[in-house]
Scaffold this motif. Structure first.
Motif, mmCIF file in Angstrom:
data_model
loop_
_atom_site.group_PDB
_atom_site.id
_atom_site.type_symbol
_atom_site.label_atom_id
_atom_site.label_comp_id
_atom_site.label_asym_id
_atom_site.label_seq_id
_atom_site.Cartn_x
_atom_site.Cartn_y
_atom_site.Cartn_z
ATOM 1 N N THR A 72 0.379 -1.138 -0.158
ATOM 2 C CA THR A 72 -0.027 -0.456 -0.181
ATOM 3 C C THR A 72 0.840 1.334 -0.043
ATOM 4 N N MET A 73 1.755 0.569 1.409
ATOM 5 C CA MET A 73 2.711 2.105 0.693
ATOM 6 C C MET A 73 3.319 2.675 0.141
ATOM 7 N N ALA A 74 3.885 1.255 -0.889
ATOM 8 C CA ALA A 74 4.256 2.068 -2.355
ATOM 9 C C ALA A 74 3.757 2.437 -3.387
ATOM 10 N N ALA A 75 2.534 1.738 -3.559
ATOM 11 C CA ALA A 75 1.472 2.536 -4.857
ATOM 12 C C ALA A 75 1.093 3.743 -3.713
ATOM 13 N N ALA A 76 0.954 4.777 -2.844
ATOM 14 C CA ALA A 76 0.955 5.494 -2.174
ATOM 15 C C ALA A 76 1.838 6.774 -2.742
ATOM 16 N N MET A 77 3.034 6.364 -2.943
ATOM 17 C CA MET A 77 3.531 6.834 -3.081
ATOM 18 C C MET A 77 4.117 7.092 -5.257
ATOM 19 N N ILE A 78 3.531 5.924 -5.870
ATOM 20 C CA ILE A 78 3.145 6.427 -6.749
ATOM 21 C C ILE A 78 1.870 7.551 -7.141
ATOM 22 N N LEU A 79 0.661 7.333 -6.412
ATOM 23 C CA LEU A 79 -0.379 8.039 -6.516
ATOM 24 C C LEU A 79 0.071 9.245 -5.940
ATOM 25 N N LYS A 80 0.977 9.705 -5.503
ATOM 26 C CA LYS A 80 1.971 10.778 -5.212
ATOM 27 C C LYS A 80 2.092 11.769 -6.781
ATOM 28 N N LYS A 81 3.087 11.094 -7.042
ATOM 29 C CA LYS A 81 3.276 11.052 -8.551
ATOM 30 C C LYS A 81 2.903 11.812 -9.480
ATOM 31 N N GLN A 82 1.537 10.706 -9.137
ATOM 32 C CA GLN A 82 0.067 10.558 -10.534
ATOM 33 C C GLN A 82 -0.260 12.303 -10.271
ATOM 34 N N LEU A 83 -0.473 11.973 -9.110
ATOM 35 C CA LEU A 83 -1.372 13.387 -8.335
ATOM 36 C C LEU A 83 -0.564 14.676 -8.851
ATOM 37 N N ALA A 84 0.675 14.962 -9.149
ATOM 38 C CA ALA A 84 1.423 15.332 -10.182
ATOM 39 C C ALA A 84 1.600 15.841 -11.122
ATOM 40 N N GLU A 85 0.892 14.716 -11.916
ATOM 41 C CA GLU A 85 0.866 14.477 -13.105
ATOM 42 C C GLU A 85 -0.218 14.509 -13.916
ATOM 43 N N LYS A 86 -0.603 13.741 -12.998
ATOM 44 C CA LYS A 86 -2.765 13.573 -14.042
ATOM 45 C C LYS A 86 -3.252 12.874 -15.173
ATOM 46 N N LEU A 87 -1.807 11.840 -15.659
ATOM 47 C CA LEU A 87 -1.412 11.392 -16.724
ATOM 48 C C LEU A 87 -2.577 11.306 -16.918
ATOM 49 N N PRO A 88 -3.646 10.538 -18.146
ATOM 50 C CA PRO A 88 -4.696 10.321 -17.898
ATOM 51 C C PRO A 88 -4.667 8.194 -18.546
ATOM 52 N N ASN A 89 -3.336 8.167 -18.857
ATOM 53 C CA ASN A 89 -2.869 6.780 -19.065
ATOM 54 C C ASN A 89 -2.174 5.730 -18.320
ATOM 55 N N LEU A 90 -2.461 6.044 -16.797
ATOM 56 C CA LEU A 90 -2.302 5.850 -15.958
ATOM 57 C C LEU A 90 -2.925 5.501 -14.517
ATOM 58 N N GLN A 91 -3.321 4.234 -14.853
ATOM 59 C CA GLN A 91 -4.182 3.601 -13.336
ATOM 60 C C GLN A 91 -2.960 2.990 -12.505
ATOM 61 N N ILE A 92 -3.139 2.620 -10.884
ATOM 62 C CA ILE A 92 -2.809 2.271 -10.330
ATOM 63 C C ILE A 92 -3.257 1.337 -9.208
ATOM 64 N N LEU A 93 -3.247 -0.099 -9.189
ATOM 65 C CA LEU A 93 -3.604 -0.894 -8.413
ATOM 66 C C LEU A 93 -2.937 -1.888 -7.482
ATOM 67 N N VAL A 94 -3.039 -1.555 -6.504
ATOM 68 C CA VAL A 94 -2.850 -2.339 -4.905
ATOM 69 C C VAL A 94 -3.501 -3.578 -4.992
ATOM 70 N N ALA A 95 -2.261 -4.618 -5.501
ATOM 71 C CA ALA A 95 -2.939 -5.919 -5.758
ATOM 72 C C ALA A 95 -1.580 -6.817 -5.750
ATOM 73 N N ASN A 96 -2.210 -8.297 -5.413
ATOM 74 C CA ASN A 96 -1.173 -9.195 -5.166
ATOM 75 C C ASN A 96 -0.767 -10.139 -6.664
ATOM 76 N N GLY A 97 -0.309 -10.239 -7.525
ATOM 77 C CA GLY A 97 -0.356 -10.760 -8.637
ATOM 78 C C GLY A 97 -0.803 -11.993 -8.194
ATOM 79 N N GLN A 98 -0.773 -12.811 -7.292
ATOM 80 C CA GLN A 98 -1.347 -14.087 -7.592
ATOM 81 C C GLN A 98 -2.400 -14.243 -7.991
#
Ligand SMILES: C[S@@+](CC[C@H](N)C(=O)[O-])C[C@H]1O[C@@H](n2cnc3c(N)ncnc32)[C@H](O)[C@@H]1O
Length: 212
Positions: A72-98
């Protein structure tokens, strides 16, 4: 990489559901609706703090990208960067690859990236390696028939293991480099946080692309 959870992270995630989803249950087959345009969908599994996927999304507005991260914490750090950029082609998913098969429909993804995946060197942990056959089976289902898998690591043991695992699974290799940064492939390469760290120490970066 283990990051300590901070209270602000949960709050930030809750307030920005347009960019980030936590273990969603009804997204399989519906990911394109989360993006401004319907276009080829690429997934990075284990995005860490997101340097690679943000740069990749900026470089390729003609594609959609998902950063998938367990922590969750790493994903939140990605989110912070995305909030600065607001890229329309990027989504973040918090989940296990399994759980890929619950999160994506068959053939929903056109390319997958595994960047500096945890090596899990002990034999008894083989099934946790993201290039173990149990994971390859999941990728085969969510990737389109001609879909590509790209893998980069600094870890020679994991790279050798992955070559054998992928070869035994029947994957077809397209590009292999034992020193990505010294190869012609370097021109097009977008680096990750881990990659920067290892490259600065002079360590070679192993790289491959393959298809099922
Ligand atoms: C060694 S870090 C590399 C991070 C980033 N890719 C880079 O190159 O800088 C591996 C990341 O993969 C994530 N990860 C490991 N196993 C995962 C899984 N099964 N599903 C989703 N993420 C996973 C970890 O939480 C960690 O952030």
């Amino acid at each position: 990489m283990r990051l300590r959870n901070k209270p602000w992270a949960q709050e930030l995630i809750k307030n920005n559901e347009q960019y980030i989803l936590v273990e969603p249950t009804a997204m399989a087959g519906n990911w394109q609706k989360r993006f401004a345009k319907s276009q080829p969908l690429e997934l990075e599994l284990g995005s860490g703090k997101g340097k690679f996927i943000l740069e990749q999304a900026k470089k390729h507005p003609e594609k959609n990208f998902i950063a998938m991260e367990l922590q969750t914490m790493a994903a939140a750090m990605i989110l912070k960067k995305q909030l600065a950029e607001k890229l329309p082609n990027l989504q973040i998913l918090v989940a296990n690859g399994q759980n890929l098969l619950e999160l994506f429909a068959v053939d929903e993804i056109s390319k997958m990236y595994l960047n500096f995946s945890d090596p899990w060197p002990k034999t008894r942990h083989e099934k946790r390696r993201l290039t173990a056959p149990n994971f390859l089976k999941l990728y085969q289902q969510v990737l389109q028939d001609n879909g590509q898998l790209e893998f980069k690591t600094d870890n020679q043991g994991l790279f050798e293991y992955s070559l054998v695992s992928m070869s035994n699974y029947g994957l077809h290799f397209e590009q292999i480099s034992l020193n990505l940064h010294a190869s012609v492939l370097a021109d097009d390469n977008v680096t990750t946080e881990y990659e920067e760290k290892f490259a600065q120490k002079g360590q070679p970066i192993y790289f491959l692309t393959c298809r099922f």
